[in-house]
Motif scaffolding. Structure first.
Motif, PDB file in Angstrom:
ATOM      1  N   TYR A  21      -2.216  -1.344  -6.052  1.00 59.23           N
ATOM      2  CA  TYR A  21      -3.516  -1.303  -6.994  1.00 59.23           C
ATOM      3  C   TYR A  21      -3.718   0.382  -7.202  1.00 59.23           C
ATOM      4  O   TYR A  21      -3.965   0.718  -8.179  1.00 59.23           O
ATOM      5  N   HIS A  22      -3.851   1.002  -6.066  1.00 55.93           N
ATOM      6  CA  HIS A  22      -4.133   2.473  -6.356  1.00 55.93           C
ATOM      7  C   HIS A  22      -2.944   3.011  -6.930  1.00 55.93           C
ATOM      8  O   HIS A  22      -3.104   3.906  -7.795  1.00 55.93           O
ATOM      9  N   ALA A 158      -9.112 -11.469  -2.057  1.00 52.59           N
ATOM     10  CA  ALA A 158      -9.024 -10.089  -2.160  1.00 52.59           C
ATOM     11  C   ALA A 158      -7.354  -9.444  -2.473  1.00 52.59           C
ATOM     12  O   ALA A 158      -7.174  -8.835  -3.415  1.00 52.59           O
ATOM     13  N   THR A 159      -6.675 -10.283  -1.682  1.00 52.37           N
ATOM     14  CA  THR A 159      -5.285  -9.906  -2.167  1.00 52.37           C
ATOM     15  C   THR A 159      -4.959 -10.215  -3.669  1.00 52.37           C
ATOM     16  O   THR A 159      -4.189  -9.444  -4.268  1.00 52.37           O
ATOM     17  N   ALA A 160      -5.109 -11.469  -3.857  1.00 49.55           N
ATOM     18  CA  ALA A 160      -4.751 -12.088  -4.856  1.00 49.55           C
ATOM     19  C   ALA A 160      -5.495 -11.262  -6.497  1.00 49.55           C
ATOM     20  O   ALA A 160      -4.741 -10.904  -7.210  1.00 49.55           O
ATOM     21  N   LEU A 161      -6.523 -10.904  -5.983  1.00 56.91           N
ATOM     22  CA  LEU A 161      -7.326  -9.921  -7.105  1.00 56.91           C
ATOM     23  C   LEU A 161      -6.927  -8.574  -7.253  1.00 56.91           C
ATOM     24  O   LEU A 161      -6.643  -8.097  -8.348  1.00 56.91           O
ATOM     25  N   LEU A 162      -6.489  -8.106  -5.949  1.00 56.16           N
ATOM     26  CA  LEU A 162      -5.855  -6.381  -6.245  1.00 56.16           C
ATOM     27  C   LEU A 162      -4.691  -6.708  -6.893  1.00 56.16           C
ATOM     28  O   LEU A 162      -4.318  -5.944  -7.771  1.00 56.16           O
ATOM     29  N   LEU A 163      -3.820  -7.623  -6.724  1.00 60.49           N
ATOM     30  CA  LEU A 163      -2.450  -7.956  -7.274  1.00 60.49           C
ATOM     31  C   LEU A 163      -2.646  -8.134  -8.876  1.00 60.49           C
ATOM     32  O   LEU A 163      -1.861  -7.505  -9.695  1.00 60.49           O
ATOM     33  N   ARG A 164      -3.703  -9.059  -9.094  1.00 59.02           N
ATOM     34  CA  ARG A 164      -3.939  -9.281 -10.396  1.00 59.02           C
ATOM     35  C   ARG A 164      -4.400  -8.131 -11.287  1.00 59.02           C
ATOM     36  O   ARG A 164      -3.957  -7.729 -12.526  1.00 59.02           O
ATOM     37  N   ALA A 169      -2.421  -3.748 -14.963  1.00 57.15           N
ATOM     38  CA  ALA A 169      -2.190  -2.455 -15.302  1.00 57.15           C
ATOM     39  C   ALA A 169      -0.538  -2.302 -15.318  1.00 57.15           C
ATOM     40  O   ALA A 169      -0.167  -1.024 -15.262  1.00 57.15           O
ATOM     41  N   GLY A 170       0.347  -3.226 -15.314  1.00 59.55           N
ATOM     42  CA  GLY A 170       1.802  -3.253 -15.774  1.00 59.55           C
ATOM     43  C   GLY A 170       2.710  -3.407 -14.480  1.00 59.55           C
ATOM     44  O   GLY A 170       3.847  -3.240 -14.476  1.00 59.55           O
ATOM     45  N   ALA A 171       2.020  -3.614 -13.246  1.00 58.23           N
ATOM     46  CA  ALA A 171       2.901  -3.922 -12.172  1.00 58.23           C
ATOM     47  C   ALA A 171       3.564  -5.367 -12.277  1.00 58.23           C
ATOM     48  O   ALA A 171       3.282  -6.345 -12.969  1.00 58.23           O
ATOM     49  N   VAL A 172       4.843  -5.197 -11.614  1.00 61.64           N
ATOM     50  CA  VAL A 172       5.617  -6.224 -11.532  1.00 61.64           C
ATOM     51  C   VAL A 172       5.687  -7.027 -10.114  1.00 61.64           C
ATOM     52  O   VAL A 172       5.836  -6.255  -9.181  1.00 61.64           O
ATOM     53  N   LEU A 173       5.414  -8.420 -10.022  1.00 59.04           N
ATOM     54  CA  LEU A 173       5.563  -9.070  -8.482  1.00 59.04           C
ATOM     55  C   LEU A 173       6.709 -10.066  -8.593  1.00 59.04           C
ATOM     56  O   LEU A 173       6.890 -10.857  -9.364  1.00 59.04           O
ATOM     57  N   LEU A 174       7.514  -9.810  -7.528  1.00 60.03           N
ATOM     58  CA  LEU A 174       8.553 -10.671  -7.155  1.00 60.03           C
ATOM     59  C   LEU A 174       8.294 -11.438  -6.032  1.00 60.03           C
ATOM     60  O   LEU A 174       8.558 -10.608  -4.831  1.00 60.03           O
ATOM     61  N   LEU A 175       8.070 -12.725  -5.885  1.00 56.75           N
ATOM     62  CA  LEU A 175       7.921 -13.414  -4.679  1.00 56.75           C
ATOM     63  C   LEU A 175       9.021 -14.171  -4.488  1.00 56.75           C
ATOM     64  O   LEU A 175       9.963 -14.552  -5.354  1.00 56.75           O
ATOM     65  N   GLY A 176       9.267 -14.498  -3.154  1.00 59.85           N
ATOM     66  CA  GLY A 176      10.355 -15.290  -2.958  1.00 59.85           C
ATOM     67  C   GLY A 176      11.664 -14.507  -2.962  1.00 59.85           C
ATOM     68  O   GLY A 176      12.658 -15.118  -2.919  1.00 59.85           O
ATOM     69  N   ALA A 357      -7.834  -0.646   2.006  1.00 56.18           N
ATOM     70  CA  ALA A 357      -8.319   0.243   0.829  1.00 56.18           C
ATOM     71  C   ALA A 357      -8.122   1.417   0.863  1.00 56.18           C
ATOM     72  O   ALA A 357      -7.335   2.266  -0.125  1.00 56.18           O
ATOM     73  N   ALA A 358      -8.391   2.326   2.103  1.00 56.35           N
ATOM     74  CA  ALA A 358      -8.109   3.579   2.297  1.00 56.35           C
ATOM     75  C   ALA A 358      -6.538   3.808   2.368  1.00 56.35           C
ATOM     76  O   ALA A 358      -6.037   5.048   1.975  1.00 56.35           O
ATOM     77  N   THR A 359      -5.817   2.960   3.032  1.00 54.83           N
ATOM     78  CA  THR A 359      -4.374   3.082   3.124  1.00 54.83           C
ATOM     79  C   THR A 359      -3.811   3.121   1.842  1.00 54.83           C
ATOM     80  O   THR A 359      -2.848   4.114   1.478  1.00 54.83           O
ATOM     81  N   GLY A 360      -4.070   2.226   0.783  1.00 57.29           N
ATOM     82  CA  GLY A 360      -3.487   2.511  -0.585  1.00 57.29           C
ATOM     83  C   GLY A 360      -3.780   3.424  -1.108  1.00 57.29           C
ATOM     84  O   GLY A 360      -3.017   4.322  -1.855  1.00 57.29           O
ATOM     85  N   ARG A 361      -5.143   4.101  -0.945  1.00 58.97           N
ATOM     86  CA  ARG A 361      -5.460   5.258  -1.576  1.00 58.97           C
ATOM     87  C   ARG A 361      -4.651   6.621  -0.949  1.00 58.97           C
ATOM     88  O   ARG A 361      -3.928   7.605  -1.776  1.00 58.97           O
ATOM     89  N   LEU A 362      -4.557   6.611   0.404  1.00 58.77           N
ATOM     90  CA  LEU A 362      -4.042   7.657   0.918  1.00 58.77           C
ATOM     91  C   LEU A 362      -2.454   7.589   0.661  1.00 58.77           C
ATOM     92  O   LEU A 362      -1.673   8.535   0.382  1.00 58.77           O
ATOM     93  N   ILE A 363      -1.678   6.502   0.555  1.00 57.73           N
ATOM     94  CA  ILE A 363      -0.393   6.514   0.184  1.00 57.73           C
ATOM     95  C   ILE A 363      -0.018   7.019  -1.121  1.00 57.73           C
ATOM     96  O   ILE A 363       0.871   7.695  -1.564  1.00 57.73           O
ATOM     97  N   THR A 364      -0.934   6.491  -2.193  1.00 61.06           N
ATOM     98  CA  THR A 364      -0.873   6.976  -3.634  1.00 61.06           C
ATOM     99  C   THR A 364      -0.966   8.668  -3.739  1.00 61.06           C
ATOM    100  O   THR A 364      -0.254   9.121  -4.347  1.00 61.06           O
ATOM    101  N   GLN A 365      -1.807   9.277  -3.063  1.00 60.05           N
ATOM    102  CA  GLN A 365      -2.248  10.419  -2.982  1.00 60.05           C
ATOM    103  C   GLN A 365      -0.953  11.170  -2.477  1.00 60.05           C
ATOM    104  O   GLN A 365      -0.541  12.276  -2.832  1.00 60.05           O
ATOM    105  N   SER A 366      -0.276  10.848  -1.297  1.00 56.00           N
ATOM    106  CA  SER A 366       0.807  11.426  -0.931  1.00 56.00           C
ATOM    107  C   SER A 366       1.957  11.402  -1.667  1.00 56.00           C
ATOM    108  O   SER A 366       2.873  12.220  -1.708  1.00 56.00           O
ATOM    109  N   LEU A 367       2.075  10.315  -2.378  1.00 51.23           N
ATOM    110  CA  LEU A 367       3.284   9.949  -3.431  1.00 51.23           C
ATOM    111  C   LEU A 367       3.152  10.832  -4.430  1.00 51.23           C
ATOM    112  O   LEU A 367       4.254  11.437  -5.003  1.00 51.23           O
ATOM    113  N   ARG A 368       1.909  11.143  -4.738  1.00 55.24           N
ATOM    114  CA  ARG A 368       1.913  12.089  -5.953  1.00 55.24           C
ATOM    115  C   ARG A 368       1.747  13.588  -5.583  1.00 55.24           C
ATOM    116  O   ARG A 368       1.279  14.536  -6.523  1.00 55.24           O
TER     117      ARG A 368
END
Length: 389
Positions: A21-22, A158-164, A169-176, A357-368
């Motif tokens: 999401y982030h 919450a998980t389903a909505l974040l992935l939705r 926003a363009g993400a691809v989801l590959l399950l299984g 929520a904070a983990t996703g934000r911190l990972i994104t900031q670090s990636l960028r």
């Protein structure tokens, strides 16, 4: 068919969903891959805790406060014709931590004082005022503290909505699709392999929860994430008879314990559907899914200790799962210098839903390569190698 992304997220639990999401919100192209379905591991067996009350001052409490603010900001995000908060059952009901003895209350007061210095709201509640907040509480408790910032969310929703939102926003989801290996170029991780394809990426983040150690090993690095089993009981639907998340103060001690033996301390809360959730146990028994009558008896007895009326309530079912335990009780968040191109977001134990929520934000900031809202040093993946040396 091979695909190329800025980021591959390994794991479709709540931490992986928050990272996706982030990252997509920041403009990165993202693929989420999971060997099973969304929320099929620890997330699907969680109660939905979004807590600050159970954390000692330090890096994890800082992470919890940041995450708490981010969850609150998420509540108004439009999704599926309503808001994220309404759809995910995000409930800012607060927590009530109670003490069974004067000694326990003294320890709780000391913790609350230190938490307040770190930015936590903690309100003392005298013994004779506890039932103003929870009318059905046992009458012989010594007192407690109310934590208005504590919340609950339905973790699978919450998980389903974040992935939705990430997919919108363009993400691809590959399950299984299980990740079976990593691709590299000149020593740098450049993607992952599954039985069906290669996914090329500028970065890969390991959000595999309890199985994060196995994923890390595919990249030739060690992260000491181990399973810590827990049970939850679910009652029949009732009127809203438990207003807060309510737990005994010794729950904090159980969370911090290094013992592999069974730890049990009552945690009781109502849900929007009317059921009451009863936890919490912890034990390190590997991936043993055997049903434990002893653990369940302790859950039931602890719940009745707090709320005597539950003795006459039917427990409809119970479930179990595995928390991703780290030896120092801190999650692993950030880039891994031992495998450039690989990031980790794992090891949150029983706090992953709240901290996601904070983990996703911190990972994104670090990636960028942006300044992160919190220092990542306490969570760095290689810290365990330094201890071993």
């Amino acid at each position: 068919m091979d695909l190329t992304f800025d980021l591959v997220v390994v794991g479709a639990g709540v931490v992986g969903a928050a990272c996706a999401y982030h990252a997509t919100r920041s403009g990165l192209s993202v693929c989420v891959v999971d060997r099973a379905s969304l929320a099929a591991g620890t997330t699907g067996a969680g109660e939905g805790n979004v807590l600050v009350s159970d954390k000692e001052p330090g890096p994890e409490l800082g992470l919890a406060l940041l995450s708490n603010a981010l969850w609150r900001s998420m509540a108004a995000v439009p999704v599926c014709g309503t808001t994220f908060g309404a759809r995910a059952e995000l409930d800012p009901k607060g927590g009530l931590v109670v003490a069974a003895s004067a000694a326990s209350l003294s320890d709780l007061a000391d913790l609350a004082q230190r938490q307040r210095a770190a930015g936590v709201e903690a309100e003392p509640v005298a013994a004779d005022a506890l039932r103003q907040h929870e009318p059905n509480l046992a009458a012989d408790l010594a007192g407690g503290y109310r934590y208005p910032q504590d919340m609950q969310v339905q973790p699978m929703l919450a998980t389903a909505l974040l992935l939705r939102l990430a997919r919108d926003a363009g993400a691809v989801l590959l399950l299984g699709e299980a990740v079976t290996g990593f691709t590299r170029h000149r020593g740098r991780v450049t993607g992952v392999r599954t039985p069906r394809r290669e996914l090329a990426a500028g970065a890969v983040v390991n959000c595999a929860g309890t199985w994060a150690g196995e994923v890390a090993a595919l990249a030739g690095v060690h992260v000491p994430v181990a399973p810590r089993r827990g049970f939850v009981l679910v009652t029949e639907a009732l009127p809203r008879v438990v207003r807060h998340k309510v737990y005994l103060a010794d729950y904090v001690t159980g969370v911090a314990s290094d013992s592999a033996a069974l730890q049990a301390s009552p945690v009781v809360e109502g849900t929007p559907s009317g059921t009451v959730l009863i936890g919490a146990t912890r034990e390190r028994v590997g991936f043993d899914r055997t049903w434990s009558p002893d653990a369940v008896r302790k859950l039931a007895a602890g719940a009745v200790r707090l709320f005597p009326f539950l003795a006459d309530v039917i427990a409809l079912r119970g479930y179990r799962g595995f928390r991703p335990y780290c030896p120092d009780h801190l999650p692993i968040i950030g880039p891994d210098p031992r495998a450039p191109g690989l990031w980790h977001a794992c090891g949150h134990e029983g706090a992953g839903i709240g901290l996601s929520a904070a983990t996703g934000r911190l990972i994104t900031q670090s990636l960028r390569a942006e300044a992160t809202d919190l220092p990542l040093d306490p969570f760095r993946p290689e810290r365990f190698d330094e201890v071993a040396a």
